[in-house]
Motif scaffolding. Structure first.
Motif, short mmCIF file in Angstrom:
data_model
loop_
_atom_site.label_atom_id
_atom_site.label_comp_id
_atom_site.label_asym_id
_atom_site.label_seq_id
_atom_site.Cartn_x
_atom_site.Cartn_y
_atom_site.Cartn_z
N GLY A 152 63.91 71.26 -34.93
CA GLY A 152 62.62 70.58 -35.02
C GLY A 152 62.53 69.37 -34.11
N LYS A 153 63.58 68.55 -34.11
CA LYS A 153 63.56 67.32 -33.32
C LYS A 153 63.71 67.59 -31.82
N PHE A 154 64.50 68.61 -31.44
CA PHE A 154 64.57 68.98 -30.03
C PHE A 154 63.19 69.43 -29.55
N ALA A 155 62.50 70.23 -30.36
CA ALA A 155 61.16 70.69 -30.00
C ALA A 155 60.19 69.52 -29.90
N GLN A 156 60.28 68.61 -30.84
CA GLN A 156 59.41 67.44 -30.84
C GLN A 156 59.62 66.59 -29.59
N ARG A 157 60.88 66.42 -29.22
CA ARG A 157 61.20 65.64 -28.02
C ARG A 157 60.64 66.32 -26.77
N GLY A 158 60.79 67.63 -26.69
CA GLY A 158 60.24 68.36 -25.54
C GLY A 158 58.72 68.26 -25.48
N LEU A 159 58.08 68.33 -26.64
CA LEU A 159 56.63 68.16 -26.71
C LEU A 159 56.23 66.80 -26.15
N ALA A 160 56.91 65.75 -26.60
CA ALA A 160 56.57 64.40 -26.16
C ALA A 160 56.78 64.23 -24.66
N GLN A 161 57.87 64.81 -24.13
CA GLN A 161 58.12 64.71 -22.69
C GLN A 161 57.02 65.40 -21.90
N SER A 162 56.63 66.58 -22.34
CA SER A 162 55.58 67.33 -21.65
C SER A 162 54.24 66.60 -21.71
N MET A 163 53.93 66.07 -22.90
CA MET A 163 52.67 65.33 -23.06
C MET A 163 52.66 64.08 -22.19
#
Length: 232
Positions: A152-163
């Protein structure tokens, strides 16, 4: 002049409560969202915030939450996460799915809605708003028997980087905050042999404020917070 609006999702009695108090002191109007709003009524009364019930993993709840916002949204913070611990061979699949829905999919729903909202409003000094995600060290390294939280947190971090890469040039500051350590919250006792080893939630809130105040020429997209006694 109307006060700026700040939204905090996943409010409880730890970091999110400190964030609400800090934003209130800074002059923001608050919307506080949680699945059980009865638990945050006292905080809302203290900070003058509006309580809205929201399960961040449900698209309908998130859409209703953002539709209820009144005025330009300048700060949006996502705190919810869910853990499911255990040996990988024994984890319950439905519980793992739920954990990922809250930590990762909920972050996406929130991030998408916040971006849509901010992109549709007028800028203030060239900035449309700030979107912050509360992360954890699990988004940088996976720990034993904690695979769902790491996913969950790896996905969240990737989301934030992309955004951040997409939205920074459009005037929206996006950052993921890696809270790398135990937080001093009600009911959690600091080890007697390690005084000062827990993170102060009010100090964490001040770090969020520094991100909100950052000039756009020096925007951070990721920040790690850890206890001063930790070796790393």
């Amino acid at each position: 002049m109307t006060k700026p609006l700040a939204l905090v999702v996943g409010v409880g009695d730890g970091v999110s409560a400190s964030l609400a108090r800090m934003l209130h002191r800074e002059g923001y109007r608050l919307v506080l969202a949680a699945r059980d709003v009865a638990k945050i009524e006292a905080l809302a009364a203290e900070t003058g915030g509006q309580c809205i019930a929201c399960d961040a993993s449900l698209p309908g709840d998130v859409d209703s939450l953002f539709a209820a916002l009144d005025g330009p949204l300048r700060v949006a913070i996502y705190n919810p996460s869910a853990r499911q611990r255990g040996p990988i061979a024994e984890l319950d699949r439905d519980a793992v799915l739920r954990a990922i829905q809250v930590t990762a999919y909920g972050a996406f729903l929130f991030g998408q809605a916040a971006a849509r909202t901010m992109l549709g409003q007028a800028a203030e000094d060239g900035v449309l708003g700030t979107i912050l995600f509360t992360g954890a060290s699990a988004g940088v390294k996976g720990f034993p028997q904690s695979a769902p939280f790491a996913m969950g947190k790896f996905a969240q971090r990737g989301l934030a980087q992309s955004m951040a890469r997409e939205l920074h040039p459009q005037g929206i500051h996006v950052a993921w905050v890696n809270i790398d350590g135990a937080i001093r919250i009600p009911g959690r006792v600091e080890p007697p042999d390690r005084p000062g080893s827990m993170l102060d939630p009010d100090a964490i809130a001040e770090t969020y404020l520094s991100l909100i105040r950052q000039h756009r020429s020096t925007w951070s997209n990721e920040l790690a917070i850890r206890p001063w006694v930790e070796s790393f």
